[in-house]
Design a protein around this motif. Structure first.
Motif, PDB file in Angstrom:
ATOM      1  N   SER A   1      -0.090  -2.930   7.169  1.00  0.00           N
ATOM      2  CA  SER A   1      -1.529  -2.673   7.151  1.00  0.00           C
ATOM      3  C   SER A   1      -1.883  -1.618   8.191  1.00  0.00           C
ATOM      4  O   SER A   1      -1.128  -1.369   9.142  1.00  0.00           O
ATOM      5  CB  SER A   1      -2.301  -3.957   7.436  1.00  0.00           C
ATOM      6  OG  SER A   1      -2.058  -4.408   8.762  1.00  0.00           O
ATOM      7  N   GLU A   2      -3.044  -1.001   8.040  1.00  0.00           N
ATOM      8  CA  GLU A   2      -3.457   0.069   8.947  1.00  0.00           C
ATOM      9  C   GLU A   2      -3.549  -0.427  10.392  1.00  0.00           C
ATOM     10  O   GLU A   2      -3.096   0.248  11.327  1.00  0.00           O
ATOM     11  CB  GLU A   2      -4.806   0.630   8.490  1.00  0.00           C
ATOM     12  CG  GLU A   2      -5.197   1.950   9.161  1.00  0.00           C
ATOM     13  CD  GLU A   2      -5.907   1.773  10.499  1.00  0.00           C
ATOM     14  OE1 GLU A   2      -5.983   2.748  11.263  1.00  0.00           O
ATOM     15  OE2 GLU A   2      -6.352   0.631  10.790  1.00  0.00           O
TER      16      GLU A   2
ATOM     17  N   ARG B   1       2.032   5.035   7.821  1.00  0.00           N
ATOM     18  CA  ARG B   1       0.702   5.335   7.288  1.00  0.00           C
ATOM     19  C   ARG B   1       0.330   6.794   7.570  1.00  0.00           C
ATOM     20  O   ARG B   1       0.260   7.236   8.716  1.00  0.00           O
ATOM     21  CB  ARG B   1      -0.331   4.418   7.925  1.00  0.00           C
ATOM     22  CG  ARG B   1      -0.258   2.980   7.450  1.00  0.00           C
ATOM     23  CD  ARG B   1      -1.196   2.807   6.282  1.00  0.00           C
ATOM     24  NE  ARG B   1      -1.297   1.416   5.871  1.00  0.00           N
ATOM     25  CZ  ARG B   1      -2.263   0.947   5.101  1.00  0.00           C
ATOM     26  NH1 ARG B   1      -3.220   1.751   4.675  1.00  0.00           N
ATOM     27  NH2 ARG B   1      -2.276  -0.312   4.747  1.00  0.00           N
TER      28      ARG B   1
ATOM     29  N   PRO C   1       0.816  -1.224   0.000  1.00  0.00           N
ATOM     30  CA  PRO C   1       0.000   0.000   0.000  1.00  0.00           C
ATOM     31  C   PRO C   1       0.849   1.274   0.000  1.00  0.00           C
ATOM     32  O   PRO C   1       0.699   2.142   0.877  1.00  0.00           O
ATOM     33  CB  PRO C   1      -0.804  -0.149   1.293  1.00  0.00           C
ATOM     34  CG  PRO C   1       0.114  -0.895   2.217  1.00  0.00           C
ATOM     35  CD  PRO C   1       0.873  -1.857   1.340  1.00  0.00           C
TER      36      PRO C   1
ATOM     37  N   GLY D   1       0.854   3.942  -1.691  1.00  0.00           N
ATOM     38  CA  GLY D   1       0.147   5.209  -1.822  1.00  0.00           C
ATOM     39  C   GLY D   1      -0.434   5.721  -0.520  1.00  0.00           C
ATOM     40  O   GLY D   1      -0.811   6.899  -0.437  1.00  0.00           O
ATOM     41  N   THR D   2      -0.515   4.877   0.492  1.00  0.00           N
ATOM     42  CA  THR D   2      -1.061   5.314   1.790  1.00  0.00           C
ATOM     43  C   THR D   2       0.034   5.828   2.725  1.00  0.00           C
ATOM     44  O   THR D   2      -0.272   6.308   3.813  1.00  0.00           O
ATOM     45  CB  THR D   2      -1.791   4.154   2.493  1.00  0.00           C
ATOM     46  OG1 THR D   2      -0.837   3.146   2.874  1.00  0.00           O
ATOM     47  CG2 THR D   2      -2.840   3.531   1.582  1.00  0.00           C
TER      48      THR D   2
ATOM     49  N   ASP E   1      -2.542   8.481   7.302  1.00  0.00           N
ATOM     50  CA  ASP E   1      -3.804   8.815   7.941  1.00  0.00           C
ATOM     51  C   ASP E   1      -3.746   8.737   9.455  1.00  0.00           C
ATOM     52  O   ASP E   1      -4.528   9.386  10.154  1.00  0.00           O
ATOM     53  CB  ASP E   1      -4.928   7.926   7.401  1.00  0.00           C
ATOM     54  CG  ASP E   1      -4.661   6.436   7.576  1.00  0.00           C
ATOM     55  OD1 ASP E   1      -3.503   6.066   7.883  1.00  0.00           O
ATOM     56  OD2 ASP E   1      -5.599   5.637   7.394  1.00  0.00           O
TER      57      ASP E   1
END
Length: 423
Positions: free
Chosen positions: A333-334, A350, A123, A125-126, A352
């Motif tokens: 992963s988040e 991450r 991921p 792009g995150t 976010d």
């Protein structure tokens, strides 16, 4: 006789081919037929003990792909040495996935010790911008960012508030407060990590970058340090020791020693990683409730931090590369990245998570850290990074101890780095 010899040769070829098929079939069976199977993850010592519980979650949900955690020494140099010994071995080594310092990616990739990875499996792009650059070499992805980091300026908020002085944004503001306010409050002025080791390379690079300079270009093939910006950056550090607002004992500080000096109430300003903010703000610290954090200052405004952290790479001889890639996707992963912060007190990659209101309340330095990471730069990229770092440490330490002027130090640095690059 010719027919018998030909038949014999044919039979020999058939035996070799069949043997090869049997052997490859056995290997495929070991790997589950699709590159999947048990893994070993090697990392430097897990000081907060969070990683074991994270991997337990993977092992519960991935039968047949269990991960064994191997903790190497806390020292980065010793960890790197043990990883290289394993990766260089003629036989397949123990380590499938490696949690490597961001500064090692180029070296490991250039040596062929880690394998390139497909970008679309992760991921990327995150993630926070810039962190992916630490995982690339020669335009290809060789690792996946796992933990990031950036240097912060910690300061005694109680002292500055009492004097009506805002936290410094420039070197001049930092120097002025370190020279005048610190002695009035019985404090030393400013410290970083100035012992000749990797920490000094980081502090020196931040000073050079903040002044607008660079050290190496073109993946280490071009030396760019011979500049006025480099003289200004190294001069800032050397001037601090010469004028006394950097205490001479700071020339022996690593991360822990400098954190302890600030935490014990002996420093007005400290450059360190975010973990030092957490420790200084914790119950039992003499400065708990009195600490602030801002981006590192520069000559004319906020400076540039060096990107820290670690990347996850797959060894070139990994037994089960598909499982290795799946594990890396899990660790980035988040849900797991949230645990990296809340359980491990380490900055996640991450983006976010830095805007999560609950996390910001719990870790109030996150907005400042995000700004620092977004403005940060990687350490000099080079397949010979270990030699580059040793040169920077030695030369900058000589400048800070007064053995050489900053101008002479920069010229020496350029010459010695050119010799390293030409090997």
């Amino acid at each position: 006789m010719r027919w018998i010899h030909a038949a014999g040769r044919g039979l020999l070829v058939l035996i070799v081919v069949l043997t090869g098929h049997v052997a490859s079939g056995a290997r495929a069976g070991e790997a589950g037929g699709d590159g999947r199977g048990p893994l070993t993850l090697a990392t430097a010592g897990d000081l907060t003990g969070y990683l074991g519980s994270v991997l337990e979650g993977w092992n519960r949900t991935h039968p047949g792909e269990e991960v064994t955690l191997v903790e190497l020494p806390d020292s980065a140099d010793e960890t790197r040495a043990q990883m290289i010994t394993d990766l260089r071995g003629a036989e397949r080594g123990r380590f499938d996935v490696l949690n490597i310092d961001v500064s090692w990616t180029s070296e490991f990739a250039a040596a062929g010790w880690i394998r390139p990875l497909p970008r679309d499996r992760f991921p990327l792009g995150t993630f926070l911008p810039r962190v992916v650059d630490t995982a690339t070499y020669d335009g290809r992805l060789y690792a996946v960012p796992y933990v990031t980091n950036a240097g912060l300026l910690l300061y005694r908020k109680d002292v500055l508030d009492a004097e009506g002085v805002p936290p410094p944004r420039t070197w001049a503001e930092l120097e002025r407060a370190a020279k005048t306010l610190a002695p009035e409050h019985g404090l030393d002025g400013y410290a970083g990590q100035f012992l000749p080791y990797e920490g000094l390379t980081v502090n020196a690079a931040e000073a050079v970058y903040s002044a607008g300079g660079t050290i190496l270009g073109d993946e280490g093939e071009r030396v760019t340090v011979n500049s006025r910006a480099a003289r200004d950056g190294i001069g800032f550090l050397a001037r601090g020791v010469r004028e006394g607002w950097i205490p001479r004992e700071a020339l022996a500080y690593k991360e822990e020693e400098s954190k302890r000096a600030f935490q014990d109430g002996r420093l007005l300003f400290l450059r360190n990683w975010p973990y030092a903010y957490v420790a200084a703000s914790a119950p039992g610290s003499k400065v708990a409730g009195k600490v602030g954090a801002v981006p590192l200052p520069g000559p004319d405004g906020p400076g540039t931090s060096v990107l820290g952290g670690s990347n996850l790479a797959v060894g070139s001889h990994a037994r089960h590369p598909d499982s290795a890639a799946r594990l890396i996707a899990y660790l980035t992963s988040e849900r797991v990245q949230r645990q990296v912060l809340t359980r491990g007190a380490l900055p996640p990659v991450r983006a976010d998570l830095y805007d999560d209101p609950g996390l910001v309340r719990r870790f109030p330095y996150l907005p400042t850290l995000r700004a620092s990471v977004l403005a940060a730069a990687p350490r000099p990229k080079s397949p010979r990074y270990d030699q580059v770092s040793l040169v920077v440490q030695a030369v900058v330490h000589d400048a800070m101890t007064g053995r050489q002027t900053p101008g002479v130090a920069v010229r020496r640095l350029a010459g010695e780095l050119a010799a390293v690059s030409s090997r």
